[in-house]
Design a protein around this motif. Structure first.
Motif, mmCIF file in Angstrom:
data_model
loop_
_atom_site.group_PDB
_atom_site.id
_atom_site.type_symbol
_atom_site.label_atom_id
_atom_site.label_comp_id
_atom_site.label_asym_id
_atom_site.label_seq_id
_atom_site.Cartn_x
_atom_site.Cartn_y
_atom_site.Cartn_z
ATOM 1 N N LEU A 192 0.994 55.455 11.872
ATOM 2 C CA LEU A 192 2.311 56.027 11.916
ATOM 3 C C LEU A 192 3.246 55.651 11.052
ATOM 4 O O LEU A 192 4.008 56.143 10.407
ATOM 5 N N LYS A 193 3.115 54.076 10.697
ATOM 6 C CA LYS A 193 3.924 53.448 9.600
ATOM 7 C C LYS A 193 3.266 53.971 8.244
ATOM 8 O O LYS A 193 4.206 54.144 7.657
ATOM 9 N N ASP A 194 2.040 54.046 8.252
ATOM 10 C CA ASP A 194 1.470 54.517 6.868
ATOM 11 C C ASP A 194 2.045 55.891 6.446
ATOM 12 O O ASP A 194 2.262 56.292 5.266
ATOM 13 N N GLN A 195 2.329 56.712 7.609
ATOM 14 C CA GLN A 195 2.693 58.091 7.109
ATOM 15 C C GLN A 195 4.203 58.329 7.319
ATOM 16 O O GLN A 195 4.936 59.329 7.347
ATOM 17 N N GLY A 196 4.885 57.216 7.497
ATOM 18 C CA GLY A 196 6.471 57.191 7.428
ATOM 19 C C GLY A 196 7.358 57.471 8.733
ATOM 20 O O GLY A 196 8.494 57.507 8.838
ATOM 21 N N ASP A 197 6.402 57.448 9.887
ATOM 22 C CA ASP A 197 7.062 57.898 11.096
ATOM 23 C C ASP A 197 7.516 56.356 11.697
ATOM 24 O O ASP A 197 8.534 56.518 12.712
ATOM 25 N N LEU A 198 7.250 55.300 11.415
ATOM 26 C CA LEU A 198 7.692 53.972 11.726
ATOM 27 C C LEU A 198 7.907 53.419 10.180
ATOM 28 O O LEU A 198 7.254 53.257 9.396
ATOM 29 N N PRO A 199 9.134 52.643 10.228
ATOM 30 C CA PRO A 199 9.581 51.955 9.041
ATOM 31 C C PRO A 199 8.725 50.698 8.718
ATOM 32 O O PRO A 199 8.154 50.140 9.695
ATOM 33 N N GLU A 200 8.546 50.363 7.543
ATOM 34 C CA GLU A 200 7.718 49.123 7.206
ATOM 35 C C GLU A 200 8.650 47.980 7.593
ATOM 36 O O GLU A 200 9.818 47.962 7.749
ATOM 37 N N GLY A 201 7.766 47.199 8.157
ATOM 38 C CA GLY A 201 8.321 45.895 8.806
ATOM 39 C C GLY A 201 8.368 45.906 10.303
ATOM 40 O O GLY A 201 8.995 44.979 10.690
ATOM 41 N N ALA A 229 6.372 53.192 22.769
ATOM 42 C CA ALA A 229 7.318 54.075 22.318
ATOM 43 C C ALA A 229 8.532 53.546 22.863
ATOM 44 O O ALA A 229 9.413 53.834 22.409
ATOM 45 N N MET A 230 8.647 52.626 24.042
ATOM 46 C CA MET A 230 9.860 52.163 24.587
ATOM 47 C C MET A 230 10.335 51.235 23.631
ATOM 48 O O MET A 230 11.494 51.045 23.326
ATOM 49 N N VAL A 231 9.743 50.240 23.192
ATOM 50 C CA VAL A 231 10.109 49.262 22.288
ATOM 51 C C VAL A 231 10.239 49.424 20.975
ATOM 52 O O VAL A 231 10.798 48.755 20.138
ATOM 53 N N LEU A 232 9.450 50.472 20.394
ATOM 54 C CA LEU A 232 9.573 50.784 18.953
ATOM 55 C C LEU A 232 10.471 52.112 18.685
ATOM 56 O O LEU A 232 10.731 52.258 17.605
ATOM 57 N N ALA A 233 10.965 52.645 19.712
ATOM 58 C CA ALA A 233 11.740 54.150 19.586
ATOM 59 C C ALA A 233 13.126 53.781 18.810
ATOM 60 O O ALA A 233 13.200 54.418 17.638
ATOM 61 N N LYS A 234 14.003 52.403 18.941
ATOM 62 C CA LYS A 234 15.120 52.378 18.376
ATOM 63 C C LYS A 234 14.722 52.069 16.781
ATOM 64 O O LYS A 234 15.587 52.685 15.969
ATOM 65 N N PRO A 235 13.921 51.086 16.381
ATOM 66 C CA PRO A 235 13.818 50.828 14.994
ATOM 67 C C PRO A 235 13.274 51.992 14.153
ATOM 68 O O PRO A 235 13.442 52.230 12.898
ATOM 69 N N ALA A 236 12.596 53.027 15.104
ATOM 70 C CA ALA A 236 11.840 54.227 14.470
ATOM 71 C C ALA A 236 13.043 55.339 14.235
ATOM 72 O O ALA A 236 12.858 56.335 13.720
ATOM 73 N N GLY A 237 14.280 55.071 14.745
ATOM 74 C CA GLY A 237 15.090 56.065 15.035
ATOM 75 C C GLY A 237 14.755 57.578 15.841
ATOM 76 O O GLY A 237 15.062 58.596 15.345
ATOM 77 N N LEU A 238 14.049 57.243 16.668
ATOM 78 C CA LEU A 238 13.467 58.459 17.329
ATOM 79 C C LEU A 238 13.650 58.317 18.802
ATOM 80 O O LEU A 238 13.742 57.311 19.439
ATOM 81 N N LYS A 239 13.970 59.244 19.784
ATOM 82 C CA LYS A 239 13.786 59.261 21.228
ATOM 83 C C LYS A 239 12.286 58.494 21.736
ATOM 84 O O LYS A 239 11.265 58.953 20.877
ATOM 85 N N PRO A 240 12.262 57.808 22.964
ATOM 86 C CA PRO A 240 11.265 57.342 23.196
ATOM 87 C C PRO A 240 10.134 58.238 23.349
ATOM 88 O O PRO A 240 8.956 58.081 23.125
ATOM 89 N N ARG A 241 10.501 59.402 23.894
ATOM 90 C CA ARG A 241 9.431 60.550 24.252
ATOM 91 C C ARG A 241 8.906 61.283 23.107
ATOM 92 O O ARG A 241 7.519 61.455 23.108
ATOM 93 N N ASP A 242 9.950 61.287 22.004
ATOM 94 C CA ASP A 242 9.221 61.941 20.908
ATOM 95 C C ASP A 242 8.208 60.905 20.296
ATOM 96 O O ASP A 242 7.174 61.533 19.763
ATOM 97 N N LEU A 243 8.774 59.622 20.169
ATOM 98 C CA LEU A 243 7.669 58.782 19.705
ATOM 99 C C LEU A 243 6.271 58.646 20.577
ATOM 100 O O LEU A 243 5.208 58.619 19.748
ATOM 101 N N ALA A 244 6.595 58.787 21.941
ATOM 102 C CA ALA A 244 5.297 58.682 22.700
ATOM 103 C C ALA A 244 4.215 59.877 22.548
ATOM 104 O O ALA A 244 3.173 59.622 22.479
ATOM 105 N N GLU A 245 4.973 60.916 22.239
ATOM 106 C CA GLU A 245 4.090 62.050 22.052
ATOM 107 C C GLU A 245 3.347 61.956 20.622
ATOM 108 O O GLU A 245 2.154 62.209 20.577
#
Length: 582
Positions: free
Chosen positions: A18-27, A51-67
């Protein structure tokens, strides 16, 4: 095979994608991502908070990232299903083959299954018992001795390089009192009437043998000397014999420490002077006047200039005296030198096991370790609460031989080493406990010691029955078993218990809480007993199926895997598994 670690790597692989495809920021930091058993087993085999701990840095809702995470996990070699629950937790169900692989790993690795690498070979020193060599070990020493020994074993299994140490407090006033007490027993051995033991000396009969040895070695010669002459002779002999007595009791308890360090030796080697010179060079020793304890001023309080260690700079409540009014070093000065010596020997991770009455000692010793190591080392202090010795609910009387207490040797002789070791680990170290001599001998599920031993004995019983039926139970036969034939729900429950063993070892070592192993063993034994009981009513669940050899050998393989893990847990406790119960 640690399925939780391997599953975490699967989750991290998806997160990296997900990081490689840009859904999660570098770092993005994955360190807070966990994979654990769910609180409710009906929700699945494992759950992740990714999803709960990474949603905020990803700028996504937890459930959206969980999907996105669930989609990446689904369809792989490990995951049967990934379901999103609540605000964004992901519940995972693993494929049946994973649990079969766990059982196979136990059979292949044997007792090494569960060995971890969390410690990374880091040196750690565990100091425990360290009782003053002024008499036999008593019931008050038992808990710290067992706790420290098993904690050391647990850390070793988790991958640390462990040294077990005993600090011999063989200097100071209490040792002079020991020598004077032994000298009276020496006079008694020579036929003198010493009358009642004077108040303030050690009254127990355990010093009678010391007097006899002094008589045999010196005759009446010591009577011709003044105290300055006989004191070092009697002191050294009494300490040596008391340490022999202590070592013998510890050996009977299954405790064998690697190093015994003498306080007198540390003082005479100049290590106290060296350690204090180091602290003085760092500006951590000064001459000052301490304030009286908060809230009250003792009648004997003396406001005078003292040599002080700046313990408060390192988190202690106050600075600490290093010299007595007569100019001699305090015990605390020796402790400073001892922990400086530990650091110089390469230990940056130190564990100290103490009785609960030493609670006020914790901050000052942690301050010492920070100071003498330049902040490189840390000290964990584990306090062990007292144990009340009972028999059928009534307090046990004191030992006449000891003078005022129940000896640890008496306890071992009464119920056996293994019972003492296991039972003292059935509560967290800082929780009070009662040791009832009658209760620990009961054969019921309320007695954890018995119930775990019973599970191991039942495993052996299954194999004896199989051998009597002419079934090949060799290691080769078990290794060739088709474990896919294990498909009943209670069989999966047992395999999942086996999968938790490496995680239980790592978690208990990280928390430095050996009692967690006791509860793991009890819960695992309970699951096995439950399957055994169901087999009485449901013949299809019995381990030996005369009409289906493939299922029989698969179930025997599972029983052997379970026995191996129970034996491994008992080995961490220093307890010998039993093959039959009388």
């Amino acid at each position: 095979m640690n399925v939780f670690k391997e599953m975490k790597r699967e989750v991290e692989s998806v997160l990296q994608a997900l990081k490689d495809q840009g859904d999660l920021p570098e770092g993005t930091d994955f360190s807070r991502v966990a994979v654990e058993p769910p609180r409710d087993p009906s929700h699945g085999d494992m759950a992740t908070n990714a999803a709960m701990v990474l949603a905020k840095p990803a700028g996504l809702k937890p459930r959206d990232l969980a999907e996105k995470i669930a989609a990446g996990l689904s369809g792989g070699d490990w995951i049967e299903s990934a379901e999103i629950a609540g605000p964004g937790f992901i519940n995972l169900r693993l494929k049946a083959d994973i649990w079969h692989r766990v059982a196979r790993a136990v059979l292949t690795q044997g007792p090494a299954y569960g060995d971890g690498d969390a410690g990374g070979g880091e040196p750690v020193i565990v100091e425990y018992v360290s009782a003053n060599p002024t008499g036999p070990l008593h019931i008050g020493h038992a808990r710290g001795a067992v706790f420290g020994d098993v904690l050391a074993r647990l850390l070793d299994k988790a991958g640390y390089a462990v040294t077990k140490e005993y600090w011999i407090n063989d200097a100071g006033v209490q040792i002079d009192i020991l020598a004077r007490s032994a000298f009276l027993r020496y006079r008694e051995a020579l036929g003198q009437d010493i009358g009642p033991m004077p108040e303030g000396l050690y009254p127990g009969d355990y010093l009678v043998p010391v007097g006899e040895v002094l008589k045999r070695e010196h005759g009446a010669a010591l009577l011709e000397m003044d105290e300055d002459g006989w004191m070092p002779i009697v002191r050294d002999k009494a300490v040596a014999m008391m340490m022999d007595l202590i070592r013998a009791t510890l050996a009977d308890l299954g405790v064998e420490q690697d190093v015994f360090t003498s306080e007198r030796g540390v003082i005479e080697s100049g290590k106290v002077d060296d350690a204090l010179a180091y602290l003085e060079e760092k500006g951590l020793i000064y001459i000052g006047v301490l304030d009286p304890p908060k809230g009250k001023k003792p009648d004997d309080w003396e406001e005078r200039p003292q040599t002080l260690f700046r313990a408060s700079r390192f988190g202690d409540d106050t600075d600490r005296p290093l010299k007595k009014s007569d100019g001699s070093w305090t015990y605390f000065a020796s402790d400073i030198a001892y922990h400086r010596d530990k650091y110089n020997r390469g230990f940056k991770h130190m564990v100290l096991v103490l009785g609960a009455d030493h609670g006020g000692y914790v901050k000052r010793m942690q301050a010492v370790v920070k100071a003498v190591s330049g902040g490189e080392a840390s000290l964990t202090v584990k306090l062990c609460q007292m144990v009340k010795l009972l028999d059928k609910g009534e307090p046990v009387k004191m030992s006449k031989r000891a003078g005022s207490f129940v000896t640890l040797q008496d306890l071992i002789d009464s119920v056996g080493r293994d019972v003492v070791r296991f039972f003292l680990l059935t509560r967290k170290n800082d929780a009070p406990m009662d040791f009832d001599l009658s209760a620990v001998k009961e054969q019921s599920r309320d007695n954890m010691v018995f119930y775990v031993h019973y599970a191991h004995a039942r495993c052996r019983s299954v194999f004896r029955q199989a051998e009597e039926a002419g079934i090949d139970t060799s290691a080769e036969a078990l290794a060739a078993a088709d474990l896919s034939r294990l498909d009943a729900e209670p069989e999966f429950d047992l395999m999942k218990r086996l999968a938790e063993w490496p995680r239980a070892v790592e978690a208990a070592a990280e928390a430095e809480e050996p009692h967690r192993i006791a509860y793991y063993l009890y819960d695992t034994a309970s699951a096995f007993h439950a399957l055994w009981t169901r087999g009485k009513e449901e013949t299809t669940l019995r381990f030996i199926q005369p009409d289906d050899p493939a299922v029989t050998i698969a179930r025997l393989a599972l029983v052997e895997a379970l026995r191996t893990v129970i034996a491994s847990g008992l080995d961490v406790f220093g307890v010998t598994p039993v093959d039959e119960l009388s």
